[in-house]
Write a protein that holds these residues in place. Structure first.
Motif, PDB file in Angstrom:
ATOM      1  N   SER A  47      -2.878  34.588  51.361  1.00 35.90           N
ATOM      2  CA  SER A  47      -3.879  35.393  52.065  1.00 35.90           C
ATOM      3  C   SER A  47      -3.676  36.888  51.835  1.00 35.90           C
ATOM      4  N   ASP A  48      -2.447  37.308  51.485  1.00 32.71           N
ATOM      5  CA  ASP A  48      -2.156  38.727  51.273  1.00 32.71           C
ATOM      6  C   ASP A  48      -2.139  39.121  49.800  1.00 32.71           C
ATOM      7  N   ASP A  49      -2.444  38.199  48.894  1.00 30.33           N
ATOM      8  CA  ASP A  49      -2.390  38.505  47.463  1.00 30.33           C
ATOM      9  C   ASP A  49      -3.565  39.385  47.056  1.00 30.33           C
ATOM     10  N   ASP A  50      -3.269  40.458  46.338  1.00 25.43           N
ATOM     11  CA  ASP A  50      -4.299  41.382  45.857  1.00 25.43           C
ATOM     12  C   ASP A  50      -4.514  41.308  44.352  1.00 25.43           C
ATOM     13  N   VAL A  51      -3.437  41.069  43.587  1.00 25.68           N
ATOM     14  CA  VAL A  51      -3.537  41.048  42.130  1.00 25.68           C
ATOM     15  C   VAL A  51      -2.641  39.955  41.573  1.00 25.68           C
ATOM     16  N   HIS A  52      -2.969  39.514  40.383  1.00 28.08           N
ATOM     17  CA  HIS A  52      -2.061  38.727  39.563  1.00 28.08           C
ATOM     18  C   HIS A  52      -1.492  39.690  38.538  1.00 28.08           C
ATOM     19  N   LEU A  53      -0.220  40.032  38.700  1.00 36.21           N
ATOM     20  CA  LEU A  53       0.432  40.997  37.820  1.00 36.21           C
ATOM     21  C   LEU A  53       1.095  40.256  36.676  1.00 36.21           C
ATOM     22  N   MET A  54       0.864  40.729  35.460  1.00 38.17           N
ATOM     23  CA  MET A  54       1.372  40.062  34.258  1.00 38.17           C
ATOM     24  C   MET A  54       2.145  41.048  33.407  1.00 38.17           C
ATOM     25  N   SER A  55       3.181  40.556  32.739  1.00 36.78           N
ATOM     26  CA  SER A  55       3.962  41.389  31.827  1.00 36.78           C
ATOM     27  C   SER A  55       4.282  40.599  30.568  1.00 36.78           C
ATOM     28  N   ALA A  56       4.251  41.288  29.450  1.00 37.60           N
ATOM     29  CA  ALA A  56       4.760  40.745  28.188  1.00 37.60           C
ATOM     30  C   ALA A  56       6.008  41.541  27.822  1.00 37.60           C
ATOM     31  N   VAL A  57       6.995  40.860  27.281  1.00 38.91           N
ATOM     32  CA  VAL A  57       8.239  41.502  26.843  1.00 38.91           C
ATOM     33  C   VAL A  57       8.449  41.129  25.387  1.00 38.91           C
ATOM     34  N   GLN A  77       8.986  42.661  45.734  1.00 44.54           N
ATOM     35  CA  GLN A  77      10.002  42.417  44.716  1.00 44.54           C
ATOM     36  C   GLN A  77      10.034  40.933  44.409  1.00 44.54           C
ATOM     37  N   GLU A  78       9.926  40.577  43.132  1.00 46.39           N
ATOM     38  CA  GLU A  78       9.904  39.169  42.724  1.00 46.39           C
ATOM     39  C   GLU A  78      10.560  39.014  41.359  1.00 46.39           C
ATOM     40  N   ALA A  79      11.213  37.886  41.143  1.00 44.50           N
ATOM     41  CA  ALA A  79      11.516  37.415  39.789  1.00 44.50           C
ATOM     42  C   ALA A  79      10.329  36.579  39.368  1.00 44.50           C
ATOM     43  N   ILE A  80       9.598  37.006  38.346  1.00 37.79           N
ATOM     44  CA  ILE A  80       8.297  36.391  38.086  1.00 37.79           C
ATOM     45  C   ILE A  80       8.384  35.307  37.026  1.00 37.79           C
ATOM     46  N   TYR A  81       7.400  34.395  37.085  1.00 39.88           N
ATOM     47  CA  TYR A  81       7.424  33.166  36.298  1.00 39.88           C
ATOM     48  C   TYR A  81       7.141  33.409  34.814  1.00 39.88           C
ATOM     49  N   PRO A  82       7.832  32.671  33.918  1.00 44.18           N
ATOM     50  CA  PRO A  82       7.323  32.556  32.552  1.00 44.18           C
ATOM     51  C   PRO A  82       6.062  31.705  32.578  1.00 44.18           C
ATOM     52  N   MET A  83       5.019  32.145  31.853  1.00 44.33           N
ATOM     53  CA  MET A  83       3.713  31.502  31.959  1.00 44.33           C
ATOM     54  C   MET A  83       3.070  31.286  30.599  1.00 44.33           C
ATOM     55  N   LEU A  84       2.148  30.318  30.570  1.00 41.75           N
ATOM     56  CA  LEU A  84       1.314  30.053  29.406  1.00 41.75           C
ATOM     57  C   LEU A  84      -0.145  30.071  29.836  1.00 41.75           C
ATOM     58  N   SER A  85      -1.007  30.657  29.018  1.00 36.38           N
ATOM     59  CA  SER A  85      -2.445  30.568  29.256  1.00 36.38           C
ATOM     60  C   SER A  85      -3.161  30.446  27.923  1.00 36.38           C
ATOM     61  N   GLN A  86      -4.330  29.855  27.947  1.00 33.05           N
ATOM     62  CA  GLN A  86      -5.093  29.714  26.698  1.00 33.05           C
ATOM     63  C   GLN A  86      -5.421  31.072  26.083  1.00 33.05           C
ATOM     64  N   PRO A  87      -5.966  32.038  26.823  1.00 31.12           N
ATOM     65  CA  PRO A  87      -6.315  33.293  26.156  1.00 31.12           C
ATOM     66  C   PRO A  87      -5.128  34.200  25.868  1.00 31.12           C
ATOM     67  N   MET A  88      -4.067  34.187  26.712  1.00 34.08           N
ATOM     68  CA  MET A  88      -2.965  35.142  26.569  1.00 34.08           C
ATOM     69  C   MET A  88      -1.761  34.590  25.839  1.00 34.08           C
ATOM     70  N   GLY A  89      -1.564  33.297  25.846  1.00 33.69           N
ATOM     71  CA  GLY A  89      -0.336  32.750  25.308  1.00 33.69           C
ATOM     72  C   GLY A  89       0.806  32.938  26.293  1.00 33.69           C
ATOM     73  N   PHE A  90       2.019  33.160  25.776  1.00 35.06           N
ATOM     74  CA  PHE A  90       3.210  33.273  26.625  1.00 35.06           C
ATOM     75  C   PHE A  90       3.312  34.669  27.230  1.00 35.06           C
ATOM     76  N   HIS A  91       3.632  34.721  28.528  1.00 33.07           N
ATOM     77  CA  HIS A  91       3.866  35.984  29.228  1.00 33.07           C
ATOM     78  C   HIS A  91       4.565  35.654  30.544  1.00 33.07           C
ATOM     79  N   TYR A  92       4.724  36.649  31.386  1.00 26.40           N
ATOM     80  CA  TYR A  92       5.293  36.465  32.715  1.00 26.40           C
ATOM     81  C   TYR A  92       4.258  36.896  33.746  1.00 26.40           C
ATOM     82  N   GLY A  93       4.235  36.246  34.914  1.00 23.56           N
ATOM     83  CA  GLY A  93       3.228  36.617  35.893  1.00 23.56           C
ATOM     84  C   GLY A  93       3.501  36.061  37.279  1.00 23.56           C
ATOM     85  N   ALA A  94       2.874  36.680  38.273  1.00 19.36           N
ATOM     86  CA  ALA A  94       2.926  36.222  39.667  1.00 19.36           C
ATOM     87  C   ALA A  94       1.879  36.994  40.455  1.00 19.36           C
ATOM     88  N   ASN A  95       1.498  36.447  41.601  1.00 24.44           N
ATOM     89  CA  ASN A  95       0.586  37.141  42.507  1.00 24.44           C
ATOM     90  C   ASN A  95       1.366  38.095  43.409  1.00 24.44           C
TER      91      ASN A  95
END
Length: 236
Positions: A90-100, A127-145
């Motif tokens: 209910s408090d999530d504003d964005v899905h923040l994503m990072s590529a390294v 503060q979060e340790a964010i997930y390794p993620m896969l998506s069709q358009p982006m491929g591999f990255h890290y992300g969390a809400n």
């Protein structure tokens, strides 16, 4: 186990629990349509597509970082052969994503144990340790809400630990030290709500959306057959 402890547990755990950032597979904003009914046991088109905004980039130590955001997403945590959906809070504003990635070769890097700290002024917002993620358009990255404290200026601190993945060749003596990078982030809900959002008529059909062009971030795609060394014996 919380996300921070989990991602620091080592490469075996990280690989066993790659999250599905389905921003192109199955994403959710506050307007997200229901999940596809009777989802096929195969790759399929999502219910909708969402745009994203590039926040900025930075380099530190052996690493380069890119930071992006989109609408909050629902996503899947995959552990072995089982998966569970993480809904929007209910408090999530964005899905923040990072590529390294490695700035010398453009190789996207897994297993970095990426941690995100968001500050407004000197106050820690999240503060979060964010997930390794896969998506069709982006491929591999890290992300969390993430939830934010309204419109305004933030700074995002991205921290990686020493990679535990076995590294060979030119990577053998690199990525063994932790480092931190900082990227400023100006957020407004009105700007977020202007990001592209489009439903798909063929949701649930076998297939996948095309990868998006990541102009400032290296692609996390396998090379084409023409670019592979040696002899290609066949394709699945």
């Amino acid at each position: 186990m919380d996300r921070r402890s989990f991602l620091r547990a080592g490469s075996a755990g990280a690989l066993a629990a790659v999250a599905g950032c389905l921003g192109g597979l199955e994403t959710q904003s506050t307007r997200a349509p229901p999940l596809v009914e009777d989802r096929p046991d195969a790759v399929y088109y999502p219910t909708h597509l969402e745009g994203m905004e590039m926040v900025g980039m930075a380099e530190s130590g052996d690493y380069a970082f890119g930071l992006m955001y989109s609408y909050p997403h629902r996503f899947w945590n995959i552990n072995g052969s089982s998966g569970s959906m993480t809904p929007i809070g209910s408090d999530d504003d964005v899905h923040l994503m990072s590529a390294v990635w490695d700035p010398e070769t453009g190789m996207i890097l897994p297993d970095t144990g990426l941690t995100v700290e968001i500050y407004q002024g000197e106050s820690l917002v999240s503060q979060e340790a964010i997930y390794p993620m896969l998506s069709q358009p982006m491929g591999f990255h890290y992300g969390a809400n993430f939830g934010l404290d309204g419109d305004g200026d933030y700074r995002v601190v991205l921290s990686v630990g020493a990679m535990s993945t076995r590294r060979t060749g030119g990577f053998a003596d690199r990525f063994g030290e932790p480092t931190t990078a900082e990227i400023p982030f100006t957020y407004s809900q009105s700007a977020r709500d202007e990001l592209m959002y489009r439903t798909l008529d063929n949701a649930g059909d076998p297939g996948a959306v095309e990868p998006m062009a990541m102009e400032m971030i290296p692609d996390s795609l396998a090379p084409s057959e023409d670019e592979l060394p040696g002899t290609v014996r066949g394709a699945p």
